[in-house]
Enzyme design. Structure first.
Site, PDB file in Angstrom:
ATOM      1  N   HIS A 316     -27.570 -28.637 -41.627  1.00 35.81           N
ATOM      2  CA  HIS A 316     -28.209 -28.750 -40.315  1.00 35.81           C
ATOM      3  C   HIS A 316     -29.625 -29.335 -40.441  1.00 35.81           C
ATOM      4  O   HIS A 316     -29.856 -30.195 -41.256  1.00 35.81           O
ATOM      5  CB  HIS A 316     -28.205 -27.392 -39.617  1.00 35.81           C
ATOM      6  N   GLU A 330     -30.386 -20.943 -38.809  1.00 33.65           N
ATOM      7  CA  GLU A 330     -29.728 -21.291 -40.061  1.00 33.65           C
ATOM      8  C   GLU A 330     -30.460 -22.406 -40.803  1.00 33.65           C
ATOM      9  O   GLU A 330     -30.622 -22.364 -42.025  1.00 33.65           O
ATOM     10  CB  GLU A 330     -28.290 -21.710 -39.787  1.00 33.65           C
ATOM     11  N   HIS A 383     -25.231 -23.069 -46.480  1.00 37.16           N
ATOM     12  CA  HIS A 383     -25.127 -22.731 -45.058  1.00 37.16           C
ATOM     13  C   HIS A 383     -25.235 -21.227 -44.842  1.00 37.16           C
ATOM     14  O   HIS A 383     -25.229 -20.444 -45.786  1.00 37.16           O
ATOM     15  CB  HIS A 383     -23.787 -23.224 -44.496  1.00 37.16           C
ATOM     16  N   GLU A 452     -21.560 -20.254 -48.004  1.00 36.00           N
ATOM     17  CA  GLU A 452     -22.015 -19.535 -46.807  1.00 36.00           C
ATOM     18  C   GLU A 452     -22.679 -18.253 -47.278  1.00 36.00           C
ATOM     19  O   GLU A 452     -22.010 -17.307 -47.732  1.00 36.00           O
ATOM     20  CB  GLU A 452     -20.834 -19.225 -45.897  1.00 36.00           C
TER      21      GLU A 452
END
Length: 501
Positions: A316, A330, A383, A452
């Site tokens: 992102h 995030e 992430h 993650e």
């Protein structure tokens, strides 16, 4: 000579002639900004300051267009560069700002941040002149100055801080168009209090330095001169922020440092000690020029590692915050974690590149293209998860179809090693090693894994994601997972484990 008339020149006339000619030979340049011949002395320091940081540029090496009226496009570009916003040219939400416009990315980023707005007919009017009142609102929004939304409120916010002053008639001149030189002066004063008309500097935050030899600079980018350095665990005072940089004070040392190397707790993290110069763009993010590893670490490591290229991909960024929860995004969590992984790797023989090192948004295809252009050997995307508060735990993904990424077995091995290390470090629920079609691991040409860390919208996981200590633990886990992968592939990496101690 016979017939010629000899004229004697008095010393006074000779001196007078010299004084009349003198201005033609450069003494006038002392009243100009360095390099720019059209900037008078009253704006010299501020224009030079912005030019040094690549924030403001002229139409040529010698012409700044000092008295040209600022357009909305120029204002967006100046402010976005100052805040290190994403300047990648791209399509915008405005029908009159296409990707062919070199400032398109800067305009869209400024709009995304709420610094400027478009118009109801979906135009931006990039060439529309900017008034002093509009300038005041832009700068107040960009630097977070509280005001009531009016021209006068924004003007008061700037004047009270010594950034701007009123007109000779006592007004602020909100409807008067502003020239490039004056806009630059006000922007430079907002960035660096040294230029302000009065001392309004306030250091109200407390930080601790989280690395050794942290560079302190005169401005918020690595383009600015270094004025000093700070050592790990030193307590410092912080003032305002400009993008990813903080204006700080430590004794007699005052200047800007990159905030990713500060922590807000006295508890030391397990970070590494090394000189820090945060890169400005992905292409500059090569750690090979900034290594401070101990000789015995390198001597004992597999010599083949020096040819291994690692790509770190914090997900992102920029206009895409990713998942969010309990006040954090995030994009910020994973960038901080990625930078910390990079810090560990700087003490190893690996060559490492990052797809982003600041609050920018490379597209998914840009990330894979970047990795391929660097001839990467390993790709790790970082992430944080979200599931409306229902999910929790850590998981790592790889892509299982060889049609687009032929490195299936190596990708699974990489994902497995990282997952095992993250479980030990973060002590969260084991959601396992899984396959997925995520773009950055599917359309890559090297072993690739997507980690993650945890669920940002789960209260328990969030407590760790927002903690500098636990983000350092996650970074260490990813670093160790990469080493475990290379060890399983037959490389000698035992000496490199000590880097994360």
């Amino acid at each position: 000579m016979k017939g010629d008339k000899v004229v004697k020149k008095s010393p006074f006339l000779v001196m007078l002639a010299f004084l009349l000619v003198l201005p033609l030979f450069g003494f006038h340049a002392t009243a100009q900004a360095s390099g720019f011949t059209d900037v008078p002395s009253r704006a010299q320091k501020e224009v030079n300051y912005l030019a040094e940081g690549g924030i403001a540029t002229g139409s040529s090496a010698t012409k700044f267009d000092a008295k040209k009226i600022v357009t909305r496009q120029e204002a967006a570009a100046f402010i976005s560069r100052a805040l290190q916003l994403d300047g990648k040219v791209r399509n915008t939400i405005f029908k009159d700002v296409q990707a062919s416009n070199p400032s398109s990315g800067l305009i869209q980023s400024a709009v995304d941040k709420g610094i400027l707005n478009g118009y109801a007919d979906k135009t931006f009017l990039p060439n529309k002149p900017v008034t002093r009142g509009e300038m005041a609102i832009m700068i107040a929004r960009a630097f977070g100055y509280p005001f009531d939304g009016s021209f006068s409120g924004a003007a008061n916010a700037l004047m009270s801080r010594g950034i701007a002053s009123g007109m000779s008639d006592g007004s602020f001149g909100s409807k008067q168009q502003i020239i490039r030189m004056d806009f630059s002066v006000f922007l430079a004063r907002a960035i660096n209090p040294e230029f302000r008309t009065k001392n309004t500097t306030s250091f109200t935050k407390t930080f601790w330095v989280d690395t050794n030899n942290l560079n302190v600079r005169t401005g918020p980018s690595t383009s600015y001169k270094k004025t000093g350095s700070l050592q790990k665990n030193v307590q410092i005072l912080g003032g305002h922020e400009v993008g990813s940089w903080v204006y700080v004070k430590a004794g007699n040392t005052v200047g800007f440092v990159h905030k990713s190397y500060l922590r807000n707790t006295g508890e030391a993290s397990n970070g590494t000690d090394q000189p820090v110069t945060p890169p400005a763009t992905p292409d500059e993010n090569d750690n090979t020029d900034n290594k401070t590893e101990k000789p015995d670490v390198i001597d004992k490591a597999d010599p083949r590692l020096g040819n291994q290229i690692l790509i770190l991909d914090p997900g992102h960024g920029g206009s895409d915050p990713g998942a969010s929860g309990f006040g954090i995004n995030e994009k910020d969590v994973v960038l901080d974690t990625g930078l910390k992984v990079n810090e560990f790797l700087k003490k190893t023989p690996f060559k490492v590149y990052m797809t982003r090192t600041g609050d920018t948004f490379p597209s998914l295809s840009d990330r894979t293209k970047f990795a391929k252009s660097k001839n990467g050997n390993v790709f790790v995307s970082i992430h944080a998860n979200a599931s409306n508060g229902a999910g929790n735990g850590t998981e790592t993904f790889y892509y299982s179809a060889a049609a687009t990424n032929p490195y299936v077995s190596d990708s699974k091995l990489l994902a497995t090693k990282i997952q095992q290390r993250m479980l030990n470090a973060l002590q969260l629920k084991n959601r396992g090693v899984k396959t997925a079609n995520y773009y950055v691991i599917k359309y890559n040409s090297m072993p690739a894994a997507l980690a993650e860390l945890g669920f940002i919208d789960n209260a328990n996981d969030n407590q760790k994601l927002k903690s500098d200590y636990w983000r350092t633990a996650a970074a260490k886990a990813i670093y160790l997972g990469i080493l475990d992968y290379y060890k399983a592939k037959g490389y000698q990496v035992d000496s490199l484990y000590d880097v994360a101690q």
